[in-house]
Write a protein that holds these residues in place. Sequence first.
Motif, PDB file in Angstrom:
ATOM      1  N   GLY A 114      -6.070  -3.801  10.691  1.00  0.00           N
ATOM      2  CA  GLY A 114      -6.970  -4.953  10.692  1.00  0.00           C
ATOM      3  C   GLY A 114      -8.204  -4.723   9.837  1.00  0.00           C
ATOM      4  N   GLU A 115      -8.625  -3.479   9.718  1.00  0.00           N
ATOM      5  CA  GLU A 115      -9.779  -3.127   8.869  1.00  0.00           C
ATOM      6  C   GLU A 115      -9.377  -2.964   7.402  1.00  0.00           C
ATOM      7  OE1 GLU A 115     -11.576   0.362  10.554  1.00  0.00           O
ATOM      8  OE2 GLU A 115     -12.051  -0.654  12.449  1.00  0.00           O
ATOM      9  N   GLY A 116      -8.092  -3.114   7.108  1.00  0.00           N
ATOM     10  CA  GLY A 116      -7.631  -3.031   5.722  1.00  0.00           C
ATOM     11  C   GLY A 116      -7.103  -1.676   5.319  1.00  0.00           C
ATOM     12  N   LYS A 117      -6.955  -0.760   6.258  1.00  0.00           N
ATOM     13  CA  LYS A 117      -6.440   0.572   5.938  1.00  0.00           C
ATOM     14  C   LYS A 117      -4.912   0.574   5.985  1.00  0.00           C
ATOM     15  CE  LYS A 117     -10.499   2.909   7.731  1.00  0.00           C
ATOM     16  NZ  LYS A 117     -11.018   3.766   8.793  1.00  0.00           N
ATOM     17  N   LYS A 118      -4.331   1.429   5.171  1.00  0.00           N
ATOM     18  CA  LYS A 118      -2.890   1.610   5.161  1.00  0.00           C
ATOM     19  C   LYS A 118      -2.550   2.790   6.060  1.00  0.00           C
ATOM     20  CE  LYS A 118       0.995   2.708   2.127  1.00  0.00           C
ATOM     21  NZ  LYS A 118       1.423   2.964   0.753  1.00  0.00           N
ATOM     22  N   ILE A 119      -1.596   2.598   6.963  1.00  0.00           N
ATOM     23  CA  ILE A 119      -1.156   3.682   7.839  1.00  0.00           C
ATOM     24  C   ILE A 119       0.254   4.066   7.404  1.00  0.00           C
ATOM     25  CG2 ILE A 119      -0.570   4.357  10.187  1.00  0.00           C
ATOM     26  CD1 ILE A 119      -2.702   2.455  11.167  1.00  0.00           C
ATOM     27  N   ALA A 120       0.426   5.308   6.990  1.00  0.00           N
ATOM     28  CA  ALA A 120       1.717   5.779   6.498  1.00  0.00           C
ATOM     29  C   ALA A 120       2.233   6.907   7.390  1.00  0.00           C
ATOM     30  CB  ALA A 120       1.587   6.266   5.062  1.00  0.00           C
TER      31      ALA A 120
END
Length: 170
Positions: A114-120
């Motif tokens: 939601g904050e715009g971070k990518k989780i990989a």
Amino acid sequence: MKAFLCLWSLLLIATANAFVSHASKGARGVSSSQHSFGDSIRLTGSSNTALYATKKKASKKKVAAKAETKKKVAPENFKKAEFVTALAERTGLTKKDADQSLQSVLDIITEQVGEGKKIAFPGFGSFILKDRAERKGRNPQTGADLIIPASKSPTFSASKTWKDVINGKK
């Protein structure tokens, strides 16, 4: 484009045949010509009528084969409670602790994406937030044009490793 060219050439052939037949039979003679095109379209023309494209009916075997391939089986649901139970069994946690752990993981993913971070997660996939541009739409009930506002959409993309495992390549 290929189909258009084939139809156009058949139209020319049928017209030429109709003209030749018409010329040889005289003005009152009626002749007809048929040209099959593939296994589904047939052009029919006669000297005193226009060309008509008719579609042949598919055989019962073809219809049954298409119906068989179109049938999609809905995937079986694996509910959250079942997931929590499986997680508890694999980790040795209680169901309550496994449920709290799962909920914590989901909350972290929701917040960070939601904050715009990518989780990989290597070998599994990635969660990312994508922007959807403003676009034109139409109200299906009234037919009125409207503008759909821009929005953000969370997406998941499976990794190549996981896709290979699913497709039996590894």
